[in-house]
Write a protein that holds these residues in place. Structure first.
Motif, PDB file in Angstrom:
ATOM      1  N   HIS A  12     -73.542 -32.352 -66.832  1.00 47.96           N
ATOM      2  CA  HIS A  12     -72.212 -32.776 -66.400  1.00 47.96           C
ATOM      3  C   HIS A  12     -71.297 -31.587 -66.684  1.00 47.96           C
ATOM      4  CE1 HIS A  12     -73.081 -37.338 -67.136  1.00 47.96           C
ATOM      5  NE2 HIS A  12     -73.942 -36.771 -66.308  1.00 47.96           N
ATOM      6  N   ILE A  13     -70.593 -31.117 -65.668  1.00 44.29           N
ATOM      7  CA  ILE A  13     -69.742 -29.943 -65.828  1.00 44.29           C
ATOM      8  C   ILE A  13     -68.321 -30.298 -65.431  1.00 44.29           C
ATOM      9  CG2 ILE A  13     -69.315 -27.565 -65.107  1.00 44.29           C
ATOM     10  CD1 ILE A  13     -72.307 -27.285 -64.585  1.00 44.29           C
ATOM     11  N   GLY A  14     -67.389 -30.024 -66.343  1.00 42.17           N
ATOM     12  CA  GLY A  14     -65.962 -30.214 -66.083  1.00 42.17           C
ATOM     13  C   GLY A  14     -65.330 -28.875 -65.755  1.00 42.17           C
ATOM     14  N   ASP A  16     -62.354 -26.110 -64.679  1.00 39.54           N
ATOM     15  CA  ASP A  16     -60.945 -25.824 -64.955  1.00 39.54           C
ATOM     16  C   ASP A  16     -60.540 -24.574 -64.176  1.00 39.54           C
ATOM     17  OD1 ASP A  16     -58.393 -25.896 -65.928  1.00 39.54           O
ATOM     18  OD2 ASP A  16     -58.916 -25.441 -67.995  1.00 39.54           O
ATOM     19  N   ARG A  56     -59.373 -29.324 -61.632  1.00 41.60           N
ATOM     20  CA  ARG A  56     -60.129 -30.017 -62.687  1.00 41.60           C
ATOM     21  C   ARG A  56     -60.991 -31.122 -62.106  1.00 41.60           C
ATOM     22  NH1 ARG A  56     -55.162 -28.779 -64.655  1.00 41.60           N
ATOM     23  NH2 ARG A  56     -55.228 -27.271 -66.352  1.00 41.60           N
ATOM     24  N   VAL A  58     -64.999 -32.924 -62.086  1.00 41.14           N
ATOM     25  CA  VAL A  58     -66.234 -33.096 -62.839  1.00 41.14           C
ATOM     26  C   VAL A  58     -67.356 -33.307 -61.833  1.00 41.14           C
ATOM     27  CG1 VAL A  58     -67.469 -34.519 -64.513  1.00 41.14           C
ATOM     28  CG2 VAL A  58     -65.019 -34.108 -64.797  1.00 41.14           C
ATOM     29  N   LEU A  94     -64.221 -23.401 -67.635  1.00 42.19           N
ATOM     30  CA  LEU A  94     -64.711 -24.775 -67.668  1.00 42.19           C
ATOM     31  C   LEU A  94     -63.997 -25.525 -68.773  1.00 42.19           C
ATOM     32  CD1 LEU A  94     -68.568 -24.209 -67.347  1.00 42.19           C
ATOM     33  CD2 LEU A  94     -66.932 -24.732 -65.534  1.00 42.19           C
ATOM     34  N   SER A  95     -63.857 -26.825 -68.602  1.00 41.64           N
ATOM     35  CA  SER A  95     -63.287 -27.637 -69.675  1.00 41.64           C
ATOM     36  C   SER A  95     -64.384 -28.213 -70.563  1.00 41.64           C
ATOM     37  CB  SER A  95     -62.391 -28.750 -69.117  1.00 41.64           C
ATOM     38  OG  SER A  95     -63.113 -29.561 -68.232  1.00 41.64           O
ATOM     39  N   PHE A  96     -65.565 -28.475 -70.005  1.00 37.34           N
ATOM     40  CA  PHE A  96     -66.689 -28.941 -70.815  1.00 37.34           C
ATOM     41  C   PHE A  96     -67.982 -28.838 -70.039  1.00 37.34           C
ATOM     42  CE2 PHE A  96     -65.556 -32.786 -68.502  1.00 37.34           C
ATOM     43  CZ  PHE A  96     -66.782 -33.316 -68.159  1.00 37.34           C
ATOM     44  N   ILE A  97     -69.086 -28.899 -70.773  1.00 40.72           N
ATOM     45  CA  ILE A  97     -70.415 -29.050 -70.189  1.00 40.72           C
ATOM     46  C   ILE A  97     -71.197 -29.960 -71.117  1.00 40.72           C
ATOM     47  CG2 ILE A  97     -71.256 -26.921 -71.247  1.00 40.72           C
ATOM     48  CD1 ILE A  97     -73.178 -26.709 -68.780  1.00 40.72           C
ATOM     49  N   ARG A  98     -71.866 -30.944 -70.530  1.00 44.69           N
ATOM     50  CA  ARG A  98     -72.743 -31.845 -71.288  1.00 44.69           C
ATOM     51  C   ARG A  98     -74.158 -31.642 -70.768  1.00 44.69           C
ATOM     52  NH1 ARG A  98     -71.026 -37.737 -72.334  1.00 44.69           N
ATOM     53  NH2 ARG A  98     -72.605 -37.372 -73.892  1.00 44.69           N
TER      54      ARG A  98
END
Length: 112
Positions: A12-14, A16, A56, A58, A94-98
């Motif tokens: 999962h990639i957020g 930015d 932004r 996801v 990026l804001s996050f990666i899971r």
């Protein structure tokens, strides 16, 4: 750096502000070589990038989106390559990666 060497099932990639993101996987035992896990994926169109629209988002990448021979091996490091060739004036990343490992098989007598 990931907690241990495990296969990768999905991401999962957020975003930015990046137009494109590529994910490479590496393992300490592999001597520092990284291999493409997720080929370059578009997160923004050229028009969205220039206008700064929808920076932004996801996105979910399941097993079908990852490189098959690479995802099934054990990895403990990721390298993320973000690019924004359409707008040089705004910061991007990026804001996050899971990162998700494959689901573990449940025992036969366990309830679903």
């Amino acid at each position: 750096q990931l907690p241990g060497e495990r296969p990768i099932h999905s991401l999962h990639i957020g975003n930015d502000g990046s137009a494109f993101v590529e994910v490479l996987a590496g393992a300490g035992a592999a001597g520092g070589d990284f291999q493409v896990l997720l080929p370059t994926a578009a997160f923004m169109s050229p028009n969205e990038s220039r206008a700064g629209a929808e920076p932004r988002r996801v996105r979910f990448f399941g097993p079908e989106a990852l490189v098959k021979g690479v995802a099934g091996r054990g990895w403990d490091r990721l390298r993320l390559v973000c690019s924004q060739p359409y707008c040089q004036t705004r910061p991007f990343g990026l804001s996050f990666i899971r990162v998700f490992s494959p689901p573990e098989d449940e025992e036969d007598d366990a309830p679903p």
